[in-house]
Enzyme design. Structure first.
Site, mmCIF file in Angstrom:
data_model
loop_
_atom_site.group_PDB
_atom_site.id
_atom_site.type_symbol
_atom_site.label_atom_id
_atom_site.label_comp_id
_atom_site.label_asym_id
_atom_site.label_seq_id
_atom_site.Cartn_x
_atom_site.Cartn_y
_atom_site.Cartn_z
ATOM 1 N N PRO A 132 1.060 -0.832 0.133
ATOM 2 C CA PRO A 132 0.386 -0.055 0.165
ATOM 3 C C PRO A 132 0.962 1.345 0.051
ATOM 4 O O PRO A 132 0.706 2.295 -0.857
ATOM 5 C CB PRO A 132 -0.923 0.068 1.644
ATOM 6 C CG PRO A 132 -0.526 -1.848 1.344
ATOM 7 C CD PRO A 132 0.507 -2.369 1.560
ATOM 8 N N ALA A 134 4.183 1.618 -0.654
ATOM 9 C CA ALA A 134 5.624 0.865 -1.720
ATOM 10 C C ALA A 134 5.100 0.379 -3.126
ATOM 11 O O ALA A 134 4.816 -0.550 -3.172
ATOM 12 C CB ALA A 134 6.059 0.287 -0.857
ATOM 13 N N SER A 136 5.625 2.771 -6.724
ATOM 14 C CA SER A 136 6.619 3.323 -7.329
ATOM 15 C C SER A 136 8.236 2.982 -6.104
ATOM 16 O O SER A 136 9.068 3.030 -7.149
ATOM 17 C CB SER A 136 6.763 4.786 -8.168
ATOM 18 O OG SER A 136 5.094 4.888 -8.847
ATOM 19 N N ARG A 288 -18.012 0.970 -43.108
ATOM 20 C CA ARG A 288 -18.623 2.137 -42.261
ATOM 21 C C ARG A 288 -19.486 3.181 -43.498
ATOM 22 O O ARG A 288 -18.506 3.529 -43.374
ATOM 23 C CB ARG A 288 -18.370 2.490 -40.896
ATOM 24 C CG ARG A 288 -19.123 3.957 -40.965
ATOM 25 C CD ARG A 288 -20.712 3.492 -40.049
ATOM 26 N NE ARG A 288 -21.141 4.251 -38.732
ATOM 27 C CZ ARG A 288 -23.198 4.819 -39.425
ATOM 28 N NH1 ARG A 288 -23.583 3.327 -39.494
ATOM 29 N NH2 ARG A 288 -23.299 5.717 -39.150
ATOM 30 N N GLN A 357 -13.210 6.217 -31.339
ATOM 31 C CA GLN A 357 -13.794 7.351 -32.251
ATOM 32 C C GLN A 357 -13.780 6.811 -33.600
ATOM 33 O O GLN A 357 -15.049 7.167 -33.501
ATOM 34 C CB GLN A 357 -11.927 8.543 -31.956
ATOM 35 C CG GLN A 357 -12.627 9.488 -32.787
ATOM 36 C CD GLN A 357 -13.514 10.110 -31.846
ATOM 37 O OE1 GLN A 357 -14.032 9.810 -30.697
ATOM 38 N NE2 GLN A 357 -14.730 11.239 -31.904
ATOM 39 N N GLY A 361 -19.979 5.746 -31.822
ATOM 40 C CA GLY A 361 -21.460 5.332 -30.842
ATOM 41 C C GLY A 361 -20.672 4.118 -31.119
ATOM 42 O O GLY A 361 -21.004 3.378 -29.629
ATOM 43 N N GLU A 384 3.896 -2.699 -14.064
ATOM 44 C CA GLU A 384 5.248 -2.424 -13.785
ATOM 45 C C GLU A 384 5.895 -1.284 -14.332
ATOM 46 O O GLU A 384 7.314 -1.214 -14.901
ATOM 47 C CB GLU A 384 5.047 -3.569 -15.475
ATOM 48 C CG GLU A 384 5.026 -5.024 -15.027
ATOM 49 C CD GLU A 384 6.436 -6.477 -14.626
ATOM 50 O OE1 GLU A 384 6.709 -5.869 -15.297
ATOM 51 O OE2 GLU A 384 4.870 -7.045 -13.725
ATOM 52 N N GLU A 388 5.926 7.261 -15.714
ATOM 53 C CA GLU A 388 6.750 8.132 -15.313
ATOM 54 C C GLU A 388 7.984 7.463 -15.480
ATOM 55 O O GLU A 388 9.162 8.179 -15.220
ATOM 56 C CB GLU A 388 6.081 8.931 -13.787
ATOM 57 C CG GLU A 388 5.333 9.546 -14.415
ATOM 58 C CD GLU A 388 3.910 9.586 -15.371
ATOM 59 O OE1 GLU A 388 3.003 8.184 -14.591
ATOM 60 O OE2 GLU A 388 3.173 9.790 -15.878
HETATM 61 C C1 FAD Z 1 -3.777 -4.791 -12.109
HETATM 62 C C2 FAD Z 1 -3.030 -4.678 -11.884
HETATM 63 C C3 FAD Z 1 -1.576 -5.307 -11.021
HETATM 64 C C4 FAD Z 1 -0.592 -5.313 -10.735
HETATM 65 N N1 FAD Z 1 0.108 -6.777 -10.815
HETATM 66 C C5 FAD Z 1 1.203 -6.744 -9.591
HETATM 67 C C6 FAD Z 1 1.827 -7.767 -9.650
HETATM 68 O O1 FAD Z 1 1.552 -8.786 -9.887
HETATM 69 N N2 FAD Z 1 3.111 -7.648 -7.920
HETATM 70 C C7 FAD Z 1 3.120 -6.848 -8.125
HETATM 71 O O2 FAD Z 1 3.918 -6.779 -6.591
HETATM 72 N N3 FAD Z 1 2.569 -5.532 -7.946
HETATM 73 C C8 FAD Z 1 1.845 -5.648 -8.814
HETATM 74 N N4 FAD Z 1 0.808 -3.862 -9.406
HETATM 75 C C9 FAD Z 1 1.560 -2.987 -9.036
HETATM 76 C C10 FAD Z 1 2.026 -1.573 -9.779
HETATM 77 O O3 FAD Z 1 3.058 -1.947 -9.847
HETATM 78 C C11 FAD Z 1 2.114 -0.417 -8.703
HETATM 79 O O4 FAD Z 1 0.867 0.115 -9.396
HETATM 80 C C12 FAD Z 1 2.903 0.720 -10.070
HETATM 81 O O5 FAD Z 1 4.004 0.433 -9.215
HETATM 82 C C13 FAD Z 1 2.421 1.923 -9.020
HETATM 83 O O6 FAD Z 1 2.722 1.969 -8.314
HETATM 84 P P1 FAD Z 1 1.638 2.087 -7.030
HETATM 85 O O7 FAD Z 1 -0.171 2.344 -7.657
HETATM 86 O O8 FAD Z 1 1.334 2.741 -5.667
HETATM 87 O O9 FAD Z 1 1.091 3.750 -8.229
HETATM 88 P P2 FAD Z 1 2.540 5.076 -6.563
HETATM 89 O O10 FAD Z 1 3.555 5.007 -6.446
HETATM 90 O O11 FAD Z 1 1.706 6.275 -5.661
HETATM 91 O O12 FAD Z 1 2.310 6.665 -8.084
HETATM 92 C C14 FAD Z 1 1.160 8.161 -8.690
HETATM 93 C C15 FAD Z 1 1.788 8.439 -9.779
HETATM 94 O O13 FAD Z 1 2.573 9.148 -8.931
HETATM 95 C C16 FAD Z 1 3.340 8.817 -10.222
HETATM 96 N N5 FAD Z 1 4.724 8.740 -9.388
HETATM 97 C C17 FAD Z 1 5.462 8.161 -7.987
HETATM 98 N N6 FAD Z 1 6.739 9.173 -8.787
HETATM 99 C C18 FAD Z 1 7.606 9.836 -8.847
HETATM 100 C C19 FAD Z 1 8.619 9.792 -9.271
HETATM 101 N N7 FAD Z 1 9.259 9.906 -8.666
HETATM 102 N N8 FAD Z 1 8.767 10.888 -10.094
HETATM 103 C C20 FAD Z 1 7.485 11.225 -10.982
HETATM 104 N N9 FAD Z 1 6.243 10.453 -11.318
HETATM 105 C C21 FAD Z 1 6.231 9.795 -9.742
HETATM 106 C C22 FAD Z 1 3.102 7.610 -11.005
HETATM 107 O O14 FAD Z 1 4.089 7.810 -11.893
HETATM 108 C C23 FAD Z 1 1.868 8.026 -10.764
HETATM 109 O O15 FAD Z 1 1.436 8.530 -12.203
HETATM 110 C C24 FAD Z 1 -0.500 -4.222 -10.220
HETATM 111 C C25 FAD Z 1 -0.768 -3.118 -10.300
HETATM 112 C C26 FAD Z 1 -2.649 -3.552 -10.621
HETATM 113 C C27 FAD Z 1 -3.197 -2.391 -11.505
#
Ligand code: FAD
Length: 404
Positions: A132, A134, A136, A288, A357, A361, A384, A388
């Site tokens: 939650p 951790a 990015s 179309r 687009q 519709g 993945e 950003e």
């Molecule tokens: C459907 C789905 C499947 C997934 N599967 C897996 C999995 O199998 N195993 C696993 O471990 N994880 C998985 N993930 C996690 C996924 O890798 C993370 O959601 C992703 O790394 C982004 O982390 P966050 O959601 O916490 O976003 P955050 O890190 O909170 O980022 C929020 C926004 O802030 C931006 N941001 C953050 N830091 C910076 C920076 N330094 N500079 C510029 N912009 C920044 C981000 O780009 C983003 O736009 C999955 C996620 C989803 C939604």
């Protein structure tokens, strides 16, 4: 060492055509139903296992293709079929790669077969790194693994989130902090074997797209795993931690190289979705009729299709280049793996929007597949590594500066 080529050999073409057949005949007809149900599509995955498409043998063969093109070609076809079902079929691969890149030969031989099972007993695996707080910022990870030396067991506590196949998998690969204070270099990966007490599924997420793929929290409450479940082994971990304490950067670079090598496969998924949406839009634009002529007769529509196809081909080239670099051990000096994922992910988002687009519709309804493709594509700039973060990695590689 294989030269870079865009010409597939006969075997690669046969594999591509075989998967295309499965994608067209099994995945496409089932895609809308599983998207609506938002459940793991067991019958489709079992069908894939029956023909050897969901199997360790198949992925190992593609993974070790010396040209590097085995995986991207296979994945593009699967995701051309459907992204949610495609992820259900390929999700185990993420955990398998985690073991392949960090595990000993014995661990690879023990765990990866258990992740796939066989056609009579299909198994799944999940890779659990994100938390939650951790996403990015991997260095903010809190899940803790503590070594109980007396029993040679590791005790793991924490909550993982967003895990593909999380909680329904047989084998979970969990990344945890073994030495706080060292950031990402104080992390280690563990296999949590099937049926281990203390591991449970938390919330299952209801998603915008890729809804046939199961995504959930994984709660680890006093999970005990034997010492041999530490990937790479204790000796290697101790050496790595000692180097990290001295301030060496080696292990961070190794993790980066792994990401660079795995990101093109995610790019290939995005290429498959984009191609599917483009083909649907091209067919639609030809048939179309408005103002007495097919809508493709208007440059405004035809030029969009020209741009869509150009972007898709460019994305595939970046994916194939990075895949070839990974297979032939070329250094990713400009973060070419991240480049491929960035460009392909953004392409999928834009091309599916353009396709919607062009269908007008109809494109906005669930009677046509581009609406689902557009929802599915949205994840490719998020998981993945977000777009950003890919730009950050590329910019750091280009500049050598710690850009933030
Ligand atoms: C459907 C789905 C499947 C997934 N599967 C897996 C999995 O199998 N195993 C696993 O471990 N994880 C998985 N993930 C996690 C996924 O890798 C993370 O959601 C992703 O790394 C982004 O982390 P966050 O959601 O916490 O976003 P955050 O890190 O909170 O980022 C929020 C926004 O802030 C931006 N941001 C953050 N830091 C910076 C920076 N330094 N500079 C510029 N912009 C920044 C981000 O780009 C983003 O736009 C999955 C996620 C989803 C939604």
């Amino acid at each position: 060492m294989a030269e870079f080529t865009m010409e597939l050999d006969d075997e690669q073409k046969a594999v591509r055509d075989w998967i295309h057949g499965f994608a067209a005949d099994v995945m496409r007809p089932a895609a809308a139903e599983w998207d609506e149900r938002e459940e793991f599509p067991w019958p489709v995955v079992r069908e894939a296992a029956k023909i050897g498409l969901y199997s360790l043998d198949f992925y190992a063969k593609q993974f070790f293709d010396p040209t590097g093109l085995g995986i991207p070609v296979a994945i593009e076809e699967l995701f051309w079929g459907d992204a949610g079902l495609g992820l259900a079929i390929t999700g185990t691969g993420l955990a398998a790669v985690g073991v392949l890149t960090n595990g000993t030969e014995e661990q690879i031989g023990t765990w990866i077969p258990q992740m796939y099972g066989d056609e009579h007993d299909v198994r799944l695996a999940a890779f659990c790194s994100s938390e939650p707080d951790a996403g990015s910022d991997v260095s903010a990870m809190r899940t803790r693994a503590v070594h109980d030396e007396a029993k040679d067991e590791w005790v793991i506590d924490g909550t993982k989130t967003w895990a593909t196949n999380g909680g329904i998998a047989d084998v979970h690969v969990v990344v945890a902090v073994v030495e706080p204070g060292l950031g990402a270099r104080g992390h280690a990966s563990f296999v949590v074997p099937p049926g281990t007490p203390g591991l449970s599924q938390g919330q299952k997420f209801r998603k915008h797209g890729i809804r046939a793929s199961h995504t959930a929290e994984v709660v680890l409450d006093g999970v005990r795993v034997p010492g041999h479940c530490l990937l790479g082994g204790k000796e290697k971990l101790d050496e790595r931690l000692a180097r990290a304490r001295e301030g060496a950067t080696g292990s961070g670079n190794a993790a980066m190289a792994t990401f660079e090598a795995s990101r093109p496969a995610v790019g290939a998924q995005a290429v498959g979705i984009a191609r599917a949406a483009y083909e649907t839009a091209l067919d639609y634009a030809r048939t179309r009729v408005q103002f007495g002529r097919p809508i493709i007769d208007n440059q405004g529509v035809a030029f969009q299709l020209a741009d869509m196809r150009t972007r898709i081909d460019a994305a595939r080239l970046l994916v194939w280049r990075a895949s070839w670099m990974a297979a032939t051990g070329k250094p990713f000096t400009a973060a070419e793996g991240s480049m491929s994922k960035l460009f392909a992910g953004e392409t999928a988002r834009e091309v599916t929007a353009q396709a919607m687009q062009i269908l007008g519709g109809n494109g906005y309804t669930r009677d046509y597949p581009v609406e689902r493709m557009h929802r599915d594509a949205a994840i490719y700039t998020i998981f993945e590594g977000t777009s950003e973060i890919q730009r950050l990695v590329i910019a750091r590689a280009l500049s050598g500066m710690p850009i933030r």
